[in-house]
Design a protein around this motif. Structure first.
Motif, PDB file in Angstrom:
ATOM      1  N   TRP A 159       3.482 -66.640  21.535  1.00 21.62           N
ATOM      2  CA  TRP A 159       4.319 -67.807  21.244  1.00 21.62           C
ATOM      3  C   TRP A 159       3.843 -68.562  20.016  1.00 21.62           C
ATOM      4  CZ3 TRP A 159       4.755 -70.195  26.876  1.00 21.62           C
ATOM      5  CH2 TRP A 159       5.241 -69.188  27.733  1.00 21.62           C
ATOM      6  N   PHE A 160       2.761 -68.080  19.394  1.00 21.51           N
ATOM      7  CA  PHE A 160       2.147 -68.826  18.292  1.00 21.51           C
ATOM      8  C   PHE A 160       1.972 -67.963  17.046  1.00 21.51           C
ATOM      9  CE2 PHE A 160       1.187 -70.737  22.319  1.00 21.51           C
ATOM     10  CZ  PHE A 160       1.536 -72.058  22.097  1.00 21.51           C
ATOM     11  N   TYR A 175       1.568 -83.895  26.670  1.00 21.59           N
ATOM     12  CA  TYR A 175       2.791 -83.469  26.004  1.00 21.59           C
ATOM     13  C   TYR A 175       2.882 -81.950  26.090  1.00 21.59           C
ATOM     14  CZ  TYR A 175      -0.527 -82.937  22.101  1.00 21.59           C
ATOM     15  OH  TYR A 175      -1.607 -82.614  21.317  1.00 21.59           O
ATOM     16  N   VAL A 176       4.088 -81.439  25.863  1.00 18.51           N
ATOM     17  CA  VAL A 176       4.327 -80.002  25.997  1.00 18.51           C
ATOM     18  C   VAL A 176       4.225 -79.337  24.628  1.00 18.51           C
ATOM     19  CG1 VAL A 176       6.016 -78.249  26.674  1.00 18.51           C
ATOM     20  CG2 VAL A 176       5.789 -80.365  28.013  1.00 18.51           C
ATOM     21  N   VAL A 177       3.537 -78.217  24.576  1.00 14.11           N
ATOM     22  CA  VAL A 177       3.341 -77.470  23.334  1.00 14.11           C
ATOM     23  C   VAL A 177       4.324 -76.297  23.248  1.00 14.11           C
ATOM     24  CG1 VAL A 177       1.687 -75.972  22.125  1.00 14.11           C
ATOM     25  CG2 VAL A 177       0.937 -78.159  23.101  1.00 14.11           C
ATOM     26  N   ALA A 178       4.546 -75.626  24.363  1.00 18.52           N
ATOM     27  CA  ALA A 178       5.461 -74.478  24.384  1.00 18.52           C
ATOM     28  C   ALA A 178       5.955 -74.282  25.804  1.00 18.52           C
ATOM     29  CB  ALA A 178       4.754 -73.215  23.882  1.00 18.52           C
ATOM     30  N   GLU A 179       7.144 -73.699  25.935  1.00 18.85           N
ATOM     31  CA  GLU A 179       7.710 -73.515  27.278  1.00 18.85           C
ATOM     32  C   GLU A 179       8.636 -72.314  27.303  1.00 18.85           C
ATOM     33  OE1 GLU A 179       9.758 -77.175  28.196  1.00 18.85           O
ATOM     34  OE2 GLU A 179      10.845 -77.185  26.304  1.00 18.85           O
ATOM     35  N   ARG A 180       8.669 -71.648  28.463  1.00 26.75           N
ATOM     36  CA  ARG A 180       9.595 -70.538  28.703  1.00 26.75           C
ATOM     37  C   ARG A 180      10.069 -70.650  30.145  1.00 26.75           C
ATOM     38  NH1 ARG A 180       8.649 -70.241  24.133  1.00 26.75           N
ATOM     39  NH2 ARG A 180       8.247 -68.461  22.772  1.00 26.75           N
ATOM     40  N   THR A 187       7.612 -72.361  32.779  1.00 26.25           N
ATOM     41  CA  THR A 187       6.170 -72.308  32.589  1.00 26.25           C
ATOM     42  C   THR A 187       5.856 -72.970  31.253  1.00 26.25           C
ATOM     43  OG1 THR A 187       4.229 -70.880  32.504  1.00 26.25           O
ATOM     44  CG2 THR A 187       6.249 -69.963  31.613  1.00 26.25           C
ATOM     45  N   ILE A 217       2.923 -74.498  28.361  1.00 24.87           N
ATOM     46  CA  ILE A 217       1.599 -74.710  27.788  1.00 24.87           C
ATOM     47  C   ILE A 217       1.588 -76.149  27.306  1.00 24.87           C
ATOM     48  CG2 ILE A 217       0.036 -74.083  25.911  1.00 24.87           C
ATOM     49  CD1 ILE A 217       1.163 -71.248  26.100  1.00 24.87           C
ATOM     50  N   PHE A 227      -1.369 -75.513  15.245  1.00 29.61           N
ATOM     51  CA  PHE A 227      -0.591 -74.818  16.270  1.00 29.61           C
ATOM     52  C   PHE A 227      -0.247 -75.738  17.441  1.00 29.61           C
ATOM     53  CE2 PHE A 227      -2.981 -71.885  13.725  1.00 29.61           C
ATOM     54  CZ  PHE A 227      -2.012 -70.973  13.362  1.00 29.61           C
ATOM     55  N   GLY A 228       0.052 -76.999  17.105  1.00 28.48           N
ATOM     56  CA  GLY A 228       0.364 -77.993  18.127  1.00 28.48           C
ATOM     57  C   GLY A 228       1.735 -77.815  18.762  1.00 28.48           C
ATOM     58  N   TYR A 229       2.556 -76.962  18.187  1.00 31.43           N
ATOM     59  CA  TYR A 229       3.826 -76.538  18.788  1.00 31.43           C
ATOM     60  C   TYR A 229       3.888 -75.016  18.684  1.00 31.43           C
ATOM     61  CZ  TYR A 229       5.926 -81.255  18.435  1.00 31.43           C
ATOM     62  OH  TYR A 229       6.224 -82.584  18.557  1.00 31.43           O
ATOM     63  N   GLY A 230       4.535 -74.369  19.646  1.00 31.02           N
ATOM     64  CA  GLY A 230       4.843 -72.954  19.509  1.00 31.02           C
ATOM     65  C   GLY A 230       5.835 -72.739  18.375  1.00 31.02           C
ATOM     66  N   ARG A 231       5.986 -71.485  17.950  1.00 32.91           N
ATOM     67  CA  ARG A 231       6.898 -71.200  16.831  1.00 32.91           C
ATOM     68  C   ARG A 231       8.322 -71.623  17.163  1.00 32.91           C
ATOM     69  NH1 ARG A 231      10.121 -66.923  16.976  1.00 32.91           N
ATOM     70  NH2 ARG A 231       9.950 -66.087  14.896  1.00 32.91           N
ATOM     71  N   ALA A 267       8.464 -75.623  17.602  1.00 36.22           N
ATOM     72  CA  ALA A 267       8.385 -76.370  16.346  1.00 36.22           C
ATOM     73  C   ALA A 267       9.775 -76.484  15.726  1.00 36.22           C
ATOM     74  CB  ALA A 267       7.422 -75.676  15.375  1.00 36.22           C
ATOM     75  N   GLU A 286      12.752 -81.834  21.586  1.00 33.58           N
ATOM     76  CA  GLU A 286      11.316 -81.837  21.868  1.00 33.58           C
ATOM     77  C   GLU A 286      11.029 -80.997  23.116  1.00 33.58           C
ATOM     78  OE1 GLU A 286       7.488 -83.149  20.768  1.00 33.58           O
ATOM     79  OE2 GLU A 286       9.395 -83.507  19.738  1.00 33.58           O
TER      80      GLU A 286
END
Lengths: 356, 356
Positions: free
Chosen positions: A243-244, B73-78, B85, B87, B244-248, B251, B259
């Protein structure tokens, strides 16, 4: 019950030169350290001495060019003075800064050490030579050092591996209370590399360590063919499963057609590591917005950007691009109502307080 | 020369319950393992038994709600089935999946174990109690387990630390040949946690290990006050310094005003872990594009999306947003020439072959 794990640094290894046999120099270290290899040992070898033995060194003075040659693709980049520092997918496999190109501890002649492109094959060679000459089956890990997303500092990881389980797959396993385990796949080989680094140290140039007590993870004759087991390369996660694969800034810019590592990215401008002024950040975002909008124009100020275009459709595209690009700079764009002719719009710019 | 490092798992620690004294239960493990603490030892304790002793357990059946409560805060999600889920930046400090909320090995009553929000304070308490009762100065690391960007599997890391150097700062140092070291900051505490995990194992519920041979990294009386030294919290990298504070995906969506972790993100749709059909991906990208373009409309097909809006400026905004959002789905949008009235445009959609 698990047994103690012991990690012994192999001192007494001489400076390695091109053409040296790795197993021979490791043998010198074992002898100097009073050790004899046994079945179930894991040998951790710094990639540095493998690269030296393989002659993977270049004296090109342009480090950026050397890094580019070792790069599959760029994940993130920042400017540092007149250079650009990049986190890339290295040809050696992993995602790491500068593709692992290293100018320290390169030996008396200096230059840049490059990583082997097939680190698992290096481990297999060491593994097989030890089996042939010493009659013992050891796990072999080729270790290197890299930074991580989200965490400060570097740790050692398994660039390559052979003859040792690189993951301890606990999927389907249960905990001590019989419930499914939430942590399912331990990256054993990375933990082994990190553990070895504690004993090897960095400045002392101790390039190998022997790890004892992990025999349960060392593959045996019954586990042939060893190549069929996951190895170092299999610890690298890429594609949609990662994811990164782009930095936060690079993802947004790539979505605007500005791929990291490209000439376009350099022309648009790459943010400096240590930040710059609001005006420079707004200018960079504006350049990103203008990329690919042929008729676009912009008048850049501290608190607003006035955008212009040949027609209102193009102006809309330009405006949306600017708002996205400003986000990369921890800024917020707020478009006002476009001019009556639909050919210009003022986009207010303010700081973002909640950014991560 | 560096000395050998030995890691001994502390077996014989009974199941820990709320109110138990950590130093007492660790003492039971030391005794059962035939060990006695000495100056310069490093004690690695799994966060799990700290959480149990502190009573950090909840029986809320809704894991997502529990995770949200532990999230900064949320960084990435699926999405995974009807769950999501995530991160996140955990209130405990690090960026990790599900904020470290853990349902395995939680003891006979089950429930979700939560991480302490000040893990360094937990370590300080253990450190000080050991000094007081046993008269020895040990380093204390509270370990937890997390996945990494770019690499397969999980490793143990230092959630908290006290009385031990968490980083070995080599900046300004030179290598064996006298050249500046390229690797400057070793994340010692993380390497110690990873090393301990090798001895502790996961399924066996051995919740602590004693690491010997790293006395040079253990802080001594002359290093007071210990709180002034970097600790576990200082290994967490956030803000602009973390690229890498957000997933691709997150971001790009955040740059479009969506967000991660927000209701808007759920309404727009969150990509599933294991991928979905082209049509579903195009539909999700289109929903993201439409977010915030009030007059926008869309007719979604496999190979194109026809966008409409009240005016050409809005249509341009919508089109640029769709192209960015399609990038998140490993797709490319190619806008054709808008209709003569400027109120609709067909955007061709194709797969992207070169994506990372």
């Amino acid at each position: 019950m698990s047994a103690p794990v012991t990690i012994t640094p192999l001192s007494g290894i001489p400076e390695v030169r091109e053409g040296d046999d790795l197993v021979t120099v490791i043998g010198l270290g074992l002898t100097a350290s009073g050790l004899r290899l046994a079945d179930g040992d894991v040998l951790v070898v710094s990639s540095k001495i493998a690269s030296k033995a393989l002659g993977l060194v270049t004296h090109d003075p342009d480090k950026d060019r050397v890094v580019a040659g070792e790069t599959e693709y760029v994940v993130a980049e920042r400017s540092v003075g007149d250079r650009i520092t990049r986190i890339v997918r290295a040809k050696a496999g992993p995602i790491m800064a500068a593709a692992g190109v290293d100018g320290s501890n390169t030996g008396r002649r200096g230059g840049w050490l490059l990583l082997p492109h097939d680190p698992d094959a290096v481990c297999a060679h060491v593994h097989d030579a030890i089996l042939e000459r010493h009659g013992v089956r050891v796990g072999v890990v080729l270790s290197d050092t890299a930074g991580r997303a989200w965490r400060v500092g570097q740790v050692d990881f398994a660039l390559g591996a052979h003859g040792v389980r690189v993951v301890d797959d606990l999927r389907g396993g249960t905990d001590a209370d019989g419930r499914p385990l939430e942590v399912t796949t331990r990256a054993l080989a990375d933990e082994i590399a990190s553990a070895a680094d504690l004993a090897k140290g960095k400045a002392e140039a101790v390039p190998a360590a022997l790890v004892r007590g992990l025999g349960r993870f060392v593959l045996t004759a019954g586990d042939e063919p060893l190549e069929a087991h996951p190895r170092g390369r299999d610890l690298v996660r890429t594609g949609p499963g990662d994811w990164f694969g782009y930095g936060r800034v690079e993802a947004v810019r790539a979505s605007l057609g500005i791929e990291p590592g490209s000439e376009v990215a350099e022309r648009v401008g790459i943010a400096p590591v240590h930040g710059d002024s609001r005006l420079e950040a707004v200018a960079r975002a504006t350049q990103a917005a203008l990329h690919g909008v042929e008729s676009g124009t912009a008048d850049i100020g501290h608190v607003s950007v006035t955008l212009g275009a040949d027609g209102p459709y193009e102006l809309g595209i330009l405006t949306a691009r600017l708002c996205s690009a400003l986000w990369c700079e921890w800024l917020v764009g707020e478009p006002q109502t476009p001019a009556a002719d639909g050919l210009s719009v003022v986009v207010g710019v303010s700081g973002r307080l909640d950014g991560h």
